[in-house]
Design a protein around this motif. Structure first.
Motif, PDB file in Angstrom:
ATOM      1  N   CYS A   1       9.868  34.191  45.040  1.00 13.67           N
ATOM      2  CA  CYS A   1       9.879  33.672  43.672  1.00 13.67           C
ATOM      3  C   CYS A   1      11.219  34.075  43.045  1.00 13.67           C
ATOM      4  O   CYS A   1      12.064  34.687  43.705  1.00 13.67           O
ATOM      5  CB  CYS A   1       8.706  34.250  42.880  1.00 13.67           C
ATOM      6  SG  CYS A   1       8.798  36.042  42.660  1.00 13.67           S
ATOM      7  N   HIS A   2      11.425  33.780  41.795  1.00 13.22           N
ATOM      8  CA  HIS A   2      12.699  34.081  41.129  1.00 13.22           C
ATOM      9  C   HIS A   2      12.966  35.569  41.003  1.00 13.22           C
ATOM     10  O   HIS A   2      14.075  36.051  41.260  1.00 13.22           O
ATOM     11  CB  HIS A   2      12.722  33.426  39.741  1.00 13.22           C
ATOM     12  CG  HIS A   2      14.037  33.518  39.068  1.00 13.22           C
ATOM     13  ND1 HIS A   2      14.297  34.441  38.084  1.00 13.22           N
ATOM     14  CD2 HIS A   2      15.177  32.811  39.252  1.00 13.22           C
ATOM     15  CE1 HIS A   2      15.537  34.296  37.674  1.00 13.22           C
ATOM     16  NE2 HIS A   2      16.097  33.307  38.370  1.00 13.22           N
ATOM     17  N   CYS A   3      11.960  36.357  40.627  1.00 13.86           N
ATOM     18  CA  CYS A   3      12.165  37.788  40.384  1.00 13.86           C
ATOM     19  C   CYS A   3      12.003  38.637  41.642  1.00 13.86           C
ATOM     20  O   CYS A   3      12.303  39.832  41.614  1.00 13.86           O
ATOM     21  CB  CYS A   3      11.232  38.283  39.281  1.00 13.86           C
ATOM     22  SG  CYS A   3       9.493  38.405  39.782  1.00 13.86           S
TER      23      CYS A   3
ATOM     24  N   GLY B   1       9.118  39.295  43.068  1.00 12.61           N
ATOM     25  CA  GLY B   1       7.782  39.868  43.095  1.00 12.61           C
ATOM     26  C   GLY B   1       6.945  39.336  44.241  1.00 12.61           C
ATOM     27  O   GLY B   1       6.075  40.033  44.763  1.00 12.61           O
TER      28      GLY B   1
ATOM     29  N   LYS C   1       4.657  37.528  37.341  1.00  9.63           N
ATOM     30  CA  LYS C   1       5.732  37.975  36.449  1.00  9.63           C
ATOM     31  C   LYS C   1       6.660  36.825  36.020  1.00  9.63           C
ATOM     32  O   LYS C   1       6.841  36.587  34.842  1.00  9.63           O
ATOM     33  CB  LYS C   1       6.548  39.072  37.134  1.00  9.63           C
ATOM     34  CG  LYS C   1       7.601  39.691  36.253  1.00  9.63           C
ATOM     35  CD  LYS C   1       8.255  40.865  36.960  1.00  9.63           C
ATOM     36  CE  LYS C   1       9.326  41.482  36.071  1.00  9.63           C
ATOM     37  NZ  LYS C   1       9.980  42.603  36.769  1.00  9.63           N
ATOM     38  N   CYS C   2       7.245  36.111  36.973  1.00 11.07           N
ATOM     39  CA  CYS C   2       8.217  35.056  36.610  1.00 11.07           C
ATOM     40  C   CYS C   2       7.621  33.652  36.585  1.00 11.07           C
ATOM     41  O   CYS C   2       8.246  32.725  36.085  1.00 11.07           O
ATOM     42  CB  CYS C   2       9.440  35.103  37.523  1.00 11.07           C
ATOM     43  SG  CYS C   2       9.140  34.558  39.232  1.00 11.07           S
TER      44      CYS C   2
ATOM     45  N   CYS D   1       3.894  33.621  41.038  1.00 12.48           N
ATOM     46  CA  CYS D   1       4.217  34.985  40.645  1.00 12.48           C
ATOM     47  C   CYS D   1       3.667  35.273  39.254  1.00 12.48           C
ATOM     48  O   CYS D   1       3.904  34.518  38.311  1.00 12.48           O
ATOM     49  CB  CYS D   1       5.730  35.187  40.664  1.00 12.48           C
ATOM     50  SG  CYS D   1       6.234  36.828  40.116  1.00 12.48           S
TER      51      CYS D   1
END
Length: 115
Positions: free
Chosen positions: A7-9, A11, A72-73, A70
């Protein structure tokens, strides 16, 4: 061939094995909004490298596809469902693969809006 994705972050990180021969672009209400380009593999070819705790699940419509993203992101990394033959499958979002040339695969369009 083995690919790494995230994912982007970061996580969610994963590895997936197989030969990417095409991507599927679906126009259902979910796919159209997130612009996923999907590649289908047997579920046992996908290995999560991070904790399952980082992965959230969204179910909609018929509740047969587990859309995994994710917490988070918010990036949609993959989905999980049973294939028509009953085998566990994963739908990998090709846009989350590292160092992958999206222009290298043909795109098939699926009319998910009408099904």
């Amino acid at each position: 061939m083995s690919y790494t994705g995230s994912c982007h972050c970061g996580g969610i990180r994963f590895e997936v094995d197989g030969e990417v021969d095409s991507g599927l672009a679906c126009n259902c209400s979910m796919c159209a909004r997130r612009a996923s380009l999907l590649w289908f593999v047997p579920r046992d070819k996908l290995r999560l490298l991070t904790s399952e705790d980082a992965v959230s699940t969204y179910l909609f419509n018929k509740h047969v596809i587990r859309h995994r993203f994710c917490a988070k992101c918010g990036i949609h990394a993959f989905g999980e469902a049973q294939g028509p033959d009953g085998r566990a499958m994963a739908a990998i979002n090709l846009r989350t693969l590292e160092n992958f040339d999206l222009d290298s695969v043909p795109v098939k369009h699926y009319d998910g809006r009408s099904t």
